[in-house]
Design a protein around this motif. Structure first.
Motif, PDB file in Angstrom:
ATOM      1  N   VAL A   1      37.481  32.140  37.427  1.00  0.00           N
ATOM      2  CA  VAL A   1      37.982  31.400  38.600  1.00  0.00           C
ATOM      3  C   VAL A   1      39.401  31.827  38.947  1.00  0.00           C
ATOM      4  O   VAL A   1      39.753  32.041  40.131  1.00  0.00           O
ATOM      5  CB  VAL A   1      37.897  29.890  38.328  1.00  0.00           C
ATOM      6  CG1 VAL A   1      38.623  29.114  39.427  1.00  0.00           C
ATOM      7  CG2 VAL A   1      36.450  29.444  38.238  1.00  0.00           C
ATOM      8  N   VAL A   2      40.253  31.948  37.938  1.00  0.00           N
ATOM      9  CA  VAL A   2      41.642  32.381  38.176  1.00  0.00           C
ATOM     10  C   VAL A   2      41.674  33.781  38.768  1.00  0.00           C
ATOM     11  O   VAL A   2      42.451  34.077  39.705  1.00  0.00           O
ATOM     12  CB  VAL A   2      42.447  32.315  36.866  1.00  0.00           C
ATOM     13  CG1 VAL A   2      43.835  32.951  37.044  1.00  0.00           C
ATOM     14  CG2 VAL A   2      42.590  30.863  36.404  1.00  0.00           C
ATOM     15  N   PHE A   3      40.806  34.645  38.255  1.00  0.00           N
ATOM     16  CA  PHE A   3      40.748  36.011  38.788  1.00  0.00           C
ATOM     17  C   PHE A   3      40.288  36.016  40.243  1.00  0.00           C
ATOM     18  O   PHE A   3      40.832  36.763  41.084  1.00  0.00           O
ATOM     19  CB  PHE A   3      39.818  36.846  37.922  1.00  0.00           C
ATOM     20  CG  PHE A   3      39.730  38.278  38.328  1.00  0.00           C
ATOM     21  CD1 PHE A   3      40.794  39.161  38.113  1.00  0.00           C
ATOM     22  CD2 PHE A   3      38.586  38.777  38.950  1.00  0.00           C
ATOM     23  CE1 PHE A   3      40.705  40.487  38.493  1.00  0.00           C
ATOM     24  CE2 PHE A   3      38.508  40.102  39.344  1.00  0.00           C
ATOM     25  CZ  PHE A   3      39.575  40.967  39.109  1.00  0.00           C
ATOM     26  N   ALA A   4      39.317  35.188  40.558  1.00  0.00           N
ATOM     27  CA  ALA A   4      38.832  35.108  41.945  1.00  0.00           C
ATOM     28  C   ALA A   4      39.916  34.569  42.881  1.00  0.00           C
ATOM     29  O   ALA A   4      40.096  35.067  44.011  1.00  0.00           O
ATOM     30  CB  ALA A   4      37.584  34.236  41.999  1.00  0.00           C
ATOM     31  N   LEU A   5      40.672  33.548  42.457  1.00  0.00           N
ATOM     32  CA  LEU A   5      41.769  33.031  43.288  1.00  0.00           C
ATOM     33  C   LEU A   5      42.850  34.086  43.500  1.00  0.00           C
ATOM     34  O   LEU A   5      43.408  34.231  44.602  1.00  0.00           O
ATOM     35  CB  LEU A   5      42.368  31.785  42.635  1.00  0.00           C
ATOM     36  CG  LEU A   5      41.491  30.524  42.627  1.00  0.00           C
ATOM     37  CD1 LEU A   5      42.148  29.418  41.848  1.00  0.00           C
ATOM     38  CD2 LEU A   5      41.216  30.073  44.064  1.00  0.00           C
ATOM     39  N   GLY A   6      43.142  34.803  42.483  1.00  0.00           N
ATOM     40  CA  GLY A   6      44.142  35.868  42.616  1.00  0.00           C
ATOM     41  C   GLY A   6      43.709  36.921  43.618  1.00  0.00           C
ATOM     42  O   GLY A   6      44.513  37.393  44.445  1.00  0.00           O
ATOM     43  N   LEU A   7      42.436  37.332  43.523  1.00  0.00           N
ATOM     44  CA  LEU A   7      41.943  38.314  44.495  1.00  0.00           C
ATOM     45  C   LEU A   7      41.987  37.767  45.907  1.00  0.00           C
ATOM     46  O   LEU A   7      42.307  38.488  46.877  1.00  0.00           O
ATOM     47  CB  LEU A   7      40.511  38.714  44.107  1.00  0.00           C
ATOM     48  CG  LEU A   7      40.345  39.587  42.842  1.00  0.00           C
ATOM     49  CD1 LEU A   7      38.862  39.853  42.581  1.00  0.00           C
ATOM     50  CD2 LEU A   7      41.085  40.915  43.002  1.00  0.00           C
TER      51      LEU A   7
END
Length: 535
Positions: A10-16
């Motif tokens: 989830v954190v990776f998706a928000l960052g992208l």
């Protein structure tokens, strides 16, 4: 681990997503209540994420406050349960160590903290504490209460079984063991006790079913199960041999198939086949068993397979057995018996003597005595052979728990144990000679000459003039010991010896054989010609 990976995703998706919005600048215009709000697209996205996070935090707080009574009660319940299990564990250790007082204390403590219907071990600890306190009646009541609980039923039956064994009530013990074996045949204590009960009552079919159940649960190995089945089937065939010959034959043949080297099964199977005139198959069964282990019952049945055979035919059949198992005492004895019946004394004597050389035993000497009496009727030689038979090791027999039997039985008459009889030599006779070889040359015991005169009568004998403490007691013992005993010489006696006294030669010590108590001089002539015996 999965939650951590999901959170990182989830954190990776928000960052992208934020990086993608940063590369594409834009504006957002919102009109609300006559006002226009213009913000950048990045700020709008951050605001939306912050609002969602705030809503989730507020929802978590509301939920926590709503569930706080249940959470607090669950905490105390878990803490209470942990204390109860700790008390239960301590009580079980105390019961195993034999500390009845501590076990009772921890039982009460565990019962207050844990409900007995939730933890059945409390009932077990309670019963164990009663046993340690000597309250066997209360323990039996607790074990009987366990029978109502399916989870505790086997434990209750085990406790009642042990109590019945302690009281010596075998019927009650076997009753509880039978109930346990019906539910769980893999229990060794229940299966063994039930098996003894079934075999004692002659219920061979029930015993066979129990052995099959033990084999299916892998309680016993395959070879042990086959051995037990062979024993039970042999016993069943022996019980039905006169009432139901067909059923007896089927059981005996199955027993022989399971254990071809089991002599009782081979004998019963061959006997039934001979009764039905199937001599060829019966003989093959006996020959196979004889190759595995010669047995006198096999030889007797094999030589008399056909009742109408002549004595020479029986001798030839005995010689055939001897060819199957050469250099064996039973083979020689079988030929010797058949030769004696055929009046072939030379062959009978030769084989009997060969059996003695191979395996010296009582039966071989008795057979040789029968041969001597039938051929020469020399009672002197017959008595000599009988005396050798008395001192020879005993013949093998069926032995179980100290009981010697001429016939095999499936269970021990003492303990009721299945397959207890073994074919071996019984205990030797008391008083048997250490060196029992009768054929060794006689050993002449040399006669020991007595001294010419007692030591006291020699010249210059030293006499006592002073007594030391304990002298009177020693003199009494010397008087009981015999007339030839010499009184010990003390220092005071030496002091009173005159200077001109005649020297006295020391008494010659009697020569004795090692570990030989000696020979009385008066009986030396009689005993020197006898053979040495320990008893």
């Amino acid at each position: 681990m999965i939650r951590i990976l999901a959170f990182l995703a989830v954190v990776f998706a928000l960052g992208l997503g934020f990086a993608w919005l940063a590369d594409r600048p834009g504006e957002m215009l919102v009109t609300f209540n006559g006002y226009q709000y213009q913000v950048s697209l990045m700020v709008a996205a951050v605001a939306v994420v912050a609002v969602v996070a705030a809503v989730m935090i507020v929802w978590w707080l509301i939920k926590a406050l709503w569930n706080s009574p249940y959470t607090i009660s669950r905490y105390f319940r878990v803490r209470r349960r942990d204390r109860g299990y700790q008390a239960l564990s301590t009580g079980m250790i105390a019961a195993g160590a034999g500390d009845g007082a501590l076990a009772r204390k921890k039982t009460k403590e565990a019962a207050k903290l844990i409900r007995s219907d939730q933890e059945p071990l409390i009932q077990l600890l309670d019963a164990q504490a009663s046993l340690l306190e000597g309250d066997h009646e209360g323990a039996r009541e607790k074990f009987e209460t366990m029978l109502d609980d399916p989870e505790m039923r086997l434990l209750g039956l085990r406790g009642l079984y042990l109590e019945a064994e302690r009281l010596g009530d075998r019927n009650a013990a076997r009753h509880y063991a039978g109930r346990a074996a019906a539910v769980a045949p893999q229990l060794a204590w229940a299966a063994e006790s039930t098996l003894e009960d079934l075999t004692e009552r002659g219920d061979w079919d029930g015993a066979l079913k129990l052995v099959d159940a033990q084999k299916s649960t892998r309680q016993i190995e395959r070879d042990a199960a086959n051995r037990r089945r062979a024993v039970l089937l042999t016993a069943k065939a022996q019980a039905l041999i006169d009432s139901d010959a067909n059923a007896a034959r089927a059981a005996a043949l199955e027993a022989n198939r399971l254990r071809p080297d089991f002599a009782p099964a081979a004998v019963v199977a061959a006997k039934l086949l001979f009764r039905q005139n199937d001599v060829r198959k019966g003989s093959k069964i006996l020959e196979a068993a004889w190759k595995a282990e010669p047995h006198p019952e096999i030889a007797e049945l094999y030589t008399h397979a056909r009742p109408g055979d002549a004595v020479l035919d029986r001798l030839n059949r005995a010689k055939k057995l001897q060819e199957l198992k050469k250099n064996h005492a039973e083979s020689s004895l079988a030929v010797a018996r058949a030769a004696l019946d055929a009046q072939d004394f030379s062959t009978a004597r030769r084989e009997a003597e060969a059996a003695i050389r191979i395996d010296r035993r009582e039966g071989a000497y008795l057979l040789l005595a029968d041969i001597e009496e039938a051929e020469t009727a020399d009672q002197g030689k017959v008595r000599q052979l009988l005396s050798k038979a008395v001192r020879a090791p005993r013949d093998p027999a069926w032995v179980a728990d100290g009981v010697v039997s001429d016939r095999w039985a499936p269970v021990s008459p003492i303990t009721g144990r299945l397959d207890a009889f073994e074919w071996r030599a019984p205990m030797e006779r008391l008083g048997q000679l250490i060196d029992g070889h009768e054929d060794t040359p006689e050993v002449q015991v040399p006669a020991i000459a007595a001294p010419a005169r007692p030591v006291q009568e020699r010249a210059g004998t030293i006499e006592h003039t002073a007594e030391t403490p304990g002298t009177a007691t020693e003199e009494k013992m010397d008087d009981r010991a015999g007339e030839d005993h010499v009184t010990p010489i003390t220092a005071a006696a030496f002091a009173q010896v005159p200077e001109d006294a005649e020297a006295v030669e020391p008494a010659q010590e009697l020569t004795r054989l090692p570990d030989d108590p000696g020979v009385d001089p008066d009986d030396a002539a009689d005993k020197s010609t006898r053979r040495f015996r320990l008893f």
